[in-house]
Design an enzyme around this catalytic site. Sequence first.
Site, PDB file in Angstrom:
ATOM      1  CD  GLU A   1       5.144 -19.923   6.627  1.00  0.00           C
ATOM      2  OE1 GLU A   1       6.600 -19.937   6.996  1.00  0.00           O
ATOM      3  OE2 GLU A   1       4.592 -20.838   6.028  1.00  0.00           O
TER       4      GLU A   1
ATOM      5  CB  SER B   1      11.099 -21.890   1.704  1.00  0.00           C
ATOM      6  OG  SER B   1      11.720 -20.577   2.093  1.00  0.00           O
TER       7      SER B   1
ATOM      8  CG  HIS C   1       9.866 -20.718   6.747  1.00  0.00           C
ATOM      9  ND1 HIS C   1       8.699 -20.442   5.819  1.00  0.00           N
ATOM     10  CD2 HIS C   1      10.764 -20.727   6.263  1.00  0.00           C
ATOM     11  CE1 HIS C   1       9.341 -20.499   4.698  1.00  0.00           C
ATOM     12  NE2 HIS C   1      10.753 -20.833   4.894  1.00  0.00           N
TER      13      HIS C   1
END
Length: 548
Positions: free
Chosen positions: A343, A225, A450
């Site tokens: 995601e 991330s 995610h």
Amino acid sequence: MPPHPRLLRRARRIVLSLAVATAALTPLSARADQPSRPAGGPVLVRTENGWVRGETTTEGRQFLGISYAQAPVGDLRWRAPRPAAKWKGVKDATRYGNYCAQNTYWAPGYDKQHTTEDCLDVNVYAPPPGPGGRHRGKLPVMVWIHGGGNIGGAGRDIVPDTFARRTHTVVVTLNYRLGAAGFLTLPGTTGNFALLDQQQALRWVRANIGHFGGDRTRVTLAGESAGGSAVCAQLASPGSRGLYRAAIIQSGVFGDCAGATRKKAVADGIAFAAKLGCTEPAGAADCLRAKPTKEILDAQRGTGPDLWRTTVGGRELPLQPADAFASGHAARVPVMNGANSKEGLVFAYDSFDRWGTPLSADTYPKALTSTFGEETGTRALDRYPLGAYDRPGYAYAAAFGDHLFACPALRINPRLAERGAVYAYEFADRTSPWFASLPQHSDFNFGATHAAELNYLFKPYGRSADLNTEQHTLSAQMTAYWGSFLHGSPPHAKGQEAMPEQGFRPGRVLQLRTASAGGNAATTTLRAEHHCGLWDAAPDAVRLRGTP
């Protein structure tokens, strides 16, 4: 037009939460704030700064909260980090250091505002020694940069002790300055203090990791991330050259890794300083250095989602990363780059369902146009028709995730390949365990959303995910792919297809899946599946690819 600020603020908040609270709700193998219950006595290691006392655990050895730089307080605020001072005696390294200054959110450990700036620490995890108490030679090293939207998180957010043992590597996690402390740019300052912190941590690793059994010449820089975006930026930063030999980017190429132009960053910095009463641009940095940390953090609340990111156009980051890759002005090291297949699911949930306002057939079109703009949103409605999904929230999630993560990851690969080998993957276990920050009894299917891949590699927050038999197998395979790359070979796992190298097989990506879902297999169809033709031409995507 760019995504609606309200939805982007929610996206930033959920990225932050997930980056620090990933894991299924399974029994802890240790306390949430410390990784592993000691299995033996203390371990002494002499660093360049002085002796540290770590401890042995069920997985190996760990040394926590070791300073790699001086506390960036007082006159050192908004300046490049200075190496840690030497100390006398033996420093305890059995507990984590401080969180870097950040505001609250609902993740465990972050229920109060942290105002301490003395936080520039590393944590070192080493596998058990071999027979005779020694390893055969020095071990490869992975340096991990945590996520958290550049405004939160800490090195303690993942515990990689089991990963270190299974891959026979040494793993280092680190803290870096966040929010205004790490990304504010003002007249007379360089900005990019978070990047400079990460580079100082890499220099500490180069000087000291041999004392922990690591090989200073075989360091891989990795992150997920916002941490993956930092890796992307470090590839393009001249200041990090020679400090690592390979890189791993996990779900970190959103916005093509683009930072703000220096002109915009300085203007934003001046406006932020004015909120705190520092209205003279030339003296804003000195004025802010006299402000209490809490006052600065309070001023951060409600700031826009693009305010805290890297600054492009100075010596720390001369070019936008994508342009540096394409022009050859980036580190020529092997890179592993990938994203997750779904995601956007957690972003869709957090934008709508979490607040009791799930999308309906009537509200779905407006959600697309308010997020992506009228033209792109209308085109997205054709690409993501409601009839193809079980509920409107899943359709929105597919569009959001493809736009923000999947297509940028695929789009950047050819540029990365201009400067060296790049290996591509997509994590695609749609039955992945949920995160601790998500409602465990919701009927919302989060799947490979995610940060879901972290459960298969590490122990987020010290928790081992509740994986079924097939998922345990996939976890072992993924650990082998990552581990082989750390050891200097193309990513591979026994009996599995190798991760494709983009210079040799452009556009071919390894999907990581359980056996019942088809197993690990390379594919060339991901650009079509994620509708990248739409997102590559979207106005905001074009803007983010521009040069400063």
